[in-house]
Design a protein around this motif. Sequence first.
Motif, PDB file in Angstrom:
ATOM      1  N   ALA A 223      31.610 -54.224 -22.005  1.00 38.51           N
ATOM      2  CA  ALA A 223      30.970 -53.534 -22.355  1.00 38.51           C
ATOM      3  C   ALA A 223      31.189 -53.369 -23.850  1.00 38.51           C
ATOM      4  N   ILE A 224      30.083 -52.910 -24.177  1.00 40.15           N
ATOM      5  CA  ILE A 224      29.709 -52.545 -25.885  1.00 40.15           C
ATOM      6  C   ILE A 224      28.974 -50.699 -26.096  1.00 40.15           C
ATOM      7  N   ARG A 225      30.381 -51.014 -27.037  1.00 39.24           N
ATOM      8  CA  ARG A 225      29.913 -49.203 -27.609  1.00 39.24           C
ATOM      9  C   ARG A 225      29.288 -50.093 -29.746  1.00 39.24           C
ATOM     10  N   ILE A 226      28.406 -49.068 -29.398  1.00 43.58           N
ATOM     11  CA  ILE A 226      28.097 -49.034 -30.993  1.00 43.58           C
ATOM     12  C   ILE A 226      28.180 -47.933 -31.414  1.00 43.58           C
ATOM     13  N   THR A 227      28.330 -47.328 -32.570  1.00 45.08           N
ATOM     14  CA  THR A 227      28.098 -46.005 -33.251  1.00 45.08           C
ATOM     15  C   THR A 227      27.834 -45.785 -34.322  1.00 45.08           C
ATOM     16  N   VAL A 228      26.407 -45.700 -34.330  1.00 44.96           N
ATOM     17  CA  VAL A 228      25.960 -45.322 -35.860  1.00 44.96           C
ATOM     18  C   VAL A 228      24.988 -44.192 -36.496  1.00 44.96           C
ATOM     19  N   PRO A 229      24.891 -43.594 -37.695  1.00 45.19           N
ATOM     20  CA  PRO A 229      24.746 -42.453 -38.012  1.00 45.19           C
ATOM     21  C   PRO A 229      23.347 -41.877 -37.012  1.00 45.19           C
ATOM     22  N   GLN A 230      23.444 -40.645 -36.991  1.00 45.46           N
ATOM     23  CA  GLN A 230      22.393 -39.920 -36.654  1.00 45.46           C
ATOM     24  C   GLN A 230      21.062 -39.939 -37.734  1.00 45.46           C
ATOM     25  N   PRO A 231      20.325 -40.709 -37.197  1.00 50.95           N
ATOM     26  CA  PRO A 231      18.989 -40.809 -35.942  1.00 50.95           C
ATOM     27  C   PRO A 231      18.952 -41.405 -35.368  1.00 50.95           C
ATOM     28  N   LEU A 232      19.614 -43.023 -35.366  1.00 51.57           N
ATOM     29  CA  LEU A 232      19.387 -44.475 -35.579  1.00 51.57           C
ATOM     30  C   LEU A 232      19.777 -44.357 -34.299  1.00 51.57           C
ATOM     31  N   VAL A 233      19.060 -45.478 -33.238  1.00 54.57           N
ATOM     32  CA  VAL A 233      19.340 -45.397 -31.686  1.00 54.57           C
ATOM     33  C   VAL A 233      19.622 -47.074 -31.231  1.00 54.57           C
ATOM     34  N   ALA A 234      21.220 -47.509 -31.447  1.00 56.64           N
ATOM     35  CA  ALA A 234      21.516 -48.220 -30.646  1.00 56.64           C
ATOM     36  C   ALA A 234      21.808 -49.285 -29.319  1.00 56.64           C
ATOM     37  N   VAL A 235      21.191 -50.751 -29.483  1.00 54.58           N
ATOM     38  CA  VAL A 235      20.014 -51.013 -27.867  1.00 54.58           C
ATOM     39  C   VAL A 235      21.018 -52.000 -28.153  1.00 54.58           C
ATOM     40  N   SER A 236      21.816 -52.540 -27.198  1.00 55.11           N
ATOM     41  CA  SER A 236      22.848 -54.004 -26.849  1.00 55.11           C
ATOM     42  C   SER A 236      21.893 -54.524 -25.229  1.00 55.11           C
ATOM     43  N   ASN A 237      23.205 -55.672 -24.990  1.00 52.09           N
ATOM     44  CA  ASN A 237      23.208 -56.184 -23.425  1.00 52.09           C
ATOM     45  C   ASN A 237      23.009 -54.885 -22.795  1.00 52.09           C
ATOM     46  N   GLY A 238      22.506 -55.848 -21.067  1.00 46.29           N
ATOM     47  CA  GLY A 238      22.712 -54.904 -19.742  1.00 46.29           C
ATOM     48  C   GLY A 238      22.152 -53.702 -19.752  1.00 46.29           C
ATOM     49  N   ARG A 239      22.324 -52.292 -19.261  1.00 45.30           N
ATOM     50  CA  ARG A 239      22.561 -51.172 -18.820  1.00 45.30           C
ATOM     51  C   ARG A 239      23.297 -50.037 -20.112  1.00 45.30           C
ATOM     52  N   LEU A 240      22.611 -49.054 -20.074  1.00 45.74           N
ATOM     53  CA  LEU A 240      23.124 -47.991 -20.651  1.00 45.74           C
ATOM     54  C   LEU A 240      24.300 -47.157 -19.988  1.00 45.74           C
ATOM     55  N   ASP A 242      26.015 -44.559 -21.223  1.00 41.69           N
ATOM     56  CA  ASP A 242      25.864 -43.128 -21.928  1.00 41.69           C
ATOM     57  C   ASP A 242      26.128 -43.325 -22.768  1.00 41.69           C
ATOM     58  N   SER A 243      25.912 -42.388 -23.617  1.00 43.08           N
ATOM     59  CA  SER A 243      25.905 -42.091 -25.489  1.00 43.08           C
ATOM     60  C   SER A 243      26.014 -40.731 -25.209  1.00 43.08           C
ATOM     61  N   VAL A 244      27.414 -40.543 -26.725  1.00 37.07           N
ATOM     62  CA  VAL A 244      27.501 -39.695 -26.820  1.00 37.07           C
ATOM     63  C   VAL A 244      27.760 -39.229 -28.612  1.00 37.07           C
ATOM     64  N   HIS A 245      27.023 -38.117 -28.764  1.00 27.59           N
ATOM     65  CA  HIS A 245      26.822 -37.495 -29.949  1.00 27.59           C
ATOM     66  C   HIS A 245      27.676 -36.800 -30.296  1.00 27.59           C
ATOM     67  N   ASN A 246      28.357 -36.809 -32.025  1.00 30.20           N
ATOM     68  CA  ASN A 246      29.113 -36.239 -32.516  1.00 30.20           C
ATOM     69  C   ASN A 246      27.976 -35.920 -34.071  1.00 30.20           C
ATOM     70  N   GLN A 248      29.457 -33.109 -35.538  1.00 29.57           N
ATOM     71  CA  GLN A 248      30.523 -32.998 -37.011  1.00 29.57           C
ATOM     72  C   GLN A 248      30.628 -34.245 -37.514  1.00 29.57           C
ATOM     73  N   ALA A 249      31.006 -35.361 -37.185  1.00 29.81           N
ATOM     74  CA  ALA A 249      30.286 -36.587 -37.785  1.00 29.81           C
ATOM     75  C   ALA A 249      29.059 -37.414 -38.094  1.00 29.81           C
ATOM     76  N   LYS A 250      28.042 -36.711 -37.285  1.00 32.77           N
ATOM     77  CA  LYS A 250      26.187 -37.243 -37.432  1.00 32.77           C
ATOM     78  C   LYS A 250      26.731 -38.356 -36.859  1.00 32.77           C
ATOM     79  N   THR A 251      27.799 -38.540 -36.143  1.00 29.10           N
ATOM     80  CA  THR A 251      27.192 -40.486 -35.759  1.00 29.10           C
ATOM     81  C   THR A 251      26.581 -39.590 -33.911  1.00 29.10           C
ATOM     82  N   SER A 252      26.408 -40.978 -33.726  1.00 24.43           N
ATOM     83  CA  SER A 252      26.066 -41.223 -32.178  1.00 24.43           C
ATOM     84  C   SER A 252      26.673 -42.545 -31.413  1.00 24.43           C
TER      85      SER A 252
END
Length: 619
Positions: A223-240, A242-246, A248-252
Amino acid sequence: MLPYDSKCLTREYKSEKALTQKLCRTGISPRLFGLLVLGFAIAFCGQLAEAQKRLFDDQDKYSRADRLRGSVTPERQWWDLKHYDLSVEVFPKTKSLKGSNLISFTAIKPGQRMQIDLQFPLKITSVKQGETDLKFERGGKGERNVYWVTFDKKIAAGTESSVRVFYEGVPLEAKRPPWSGGVSWRKDDKGAPFIVTTCQGIGASVWWPCKDHGYDEPDNGMAIRITVPQPLVAVSNGRLKDSVHNEQAKTSTYHWEVVNPINSYCVNMNIGNYVSFSETFEGEGGDLDVEYWVLDHQRETAKKHFKEVPRTLKAFEHWFGKYPFYEDSYKLVVVPYLGMEHQSSIAYGNGFQNGYLGSDLSGTGVGMKFDFIIVHESGHEWFGNNISMKDSADMWIHESFTNYSENLFVEYHFSKEEAEDYVIGCRKLVRNDRPIVGAYNVNQEGSGDMYYKGGNMIHTIRHVINDDKKWRSILRGMNEKFWHRAVDSAEIEAYLNEESGIDLSKLFDQYLRATKIPKLNYQVKGDTLEYQFADVVEEFSIPIKVSIDGEEVWLKPTTEKQTLKRPREIESFEVDRNFYIVSVSVGAQPARAEQENAEKQKSDKPDQKRKTVPSGGSF
């Protein structure tokens, strides 16, 4: 007193002072030594340097770090990797990372001390087994890319367990990706952050803690979970998943899941203003989900150009069998570097154009018929990601077969003749600088000739076998036999020997472990052909196809001179170009060849600049 050549004589020592101290310990005064040097420097400096080189090369060539990175140490050997659960937060402003990796494993024999790889300047902050804090320490001199984790008690064989490794810091920045590894903190052409990882060679531990050796892949994926500043998108291996958007912290946080085994250097992180589109490829394994992740302003261009992907998958499933990662899908991801074979997440940076950055590597024109990066990097899904090397010394398994996959793509979609033109045209890029197989257990690849020379070696093997139906069966069978496995060169060589029914051992020794291309010396004497191999390893012999007066003839040269008598005087002789050998006339040439050579020399102007492409050996 004349000074001695410090470059020549202090090769072993850090300074001249250290050399002086060493001499004193042996009872030789520095003054006496200086006099000796004065008398004999010219005659013996070169020999002394060479002697020192031979004496110290073995111990000095590879460092402690090389051996820890490249060997299966006792601290790696006792546990079998099952799964990774990597979580990492990315901070573009400080170019830093912070995260953890849950490493699940099974003890295959009792063990208490574990090697975890994480490269300086990143650092591990804590290690836990459940709720228990474990002792850990960074390696000392020559070991700073390794951490030693000690369990409270020895873990019994058969035990399933896990450790969570917490880490943070500023990772090494890639200077020339993908050839130099690390994290690239770039901007796209609209000025937005464009952040990616590359780590082939240097290792995945340049950006995340892991068991950084090819022999052991996580059997159950990761499993690969990548947290980035909004509005950036993180792409990695396998299938997406879910994505969780915070807000308050302005992260995804983007959660990607890989269910198949994956080699660590193929795990990637790509961050940018990505958008995606998709299609379904109807392949041998059913419906394959194909996704394209591009920057927002590239969408329309990509939709047109990426039609090359289904064509590539079609050709490679024909030659190699079904795509190895249906469960994880296929992705093509735009990146700010040329490309890389990240498993189920192929990195693409070829500028939406055919060729290699718009040029033809073969010099024949054929290379402009396809997008090199799409074809080559996708070929690695079979050779590199499905069949993976245990040791970097055997990277030819990845690169030679994938180089040849370009040729097979051309053959499938265009013609066999053009495919041959392409692979043979690339011979001009061979350097013959050092062996293709590298040094084992020290994370050392062999020569870059693993691409073009390796591809031509495989092309030669195909023509030695001389049965295209059987050849295709061998390639497909290889991907079945070694499905999702890490292998070494010996296993691949043994497979090809067995399935071809031909002993190719000396052929492998010649092309993989020596540097010279086999030379066929021949001489025509009227109705008799004399021939033998030179510049070859001991006992080298392969069957080759030649043309004598337009008639196809098979020879099996060795290093011993052989003769072939023909019913009449030989007028022409030519080695089939598909065999990667050099033919050299050592005597009188056939009459027709003399005439052809005379006409050629007459038509070639001395100042004419010609692009010459080495052939299989015609004159």
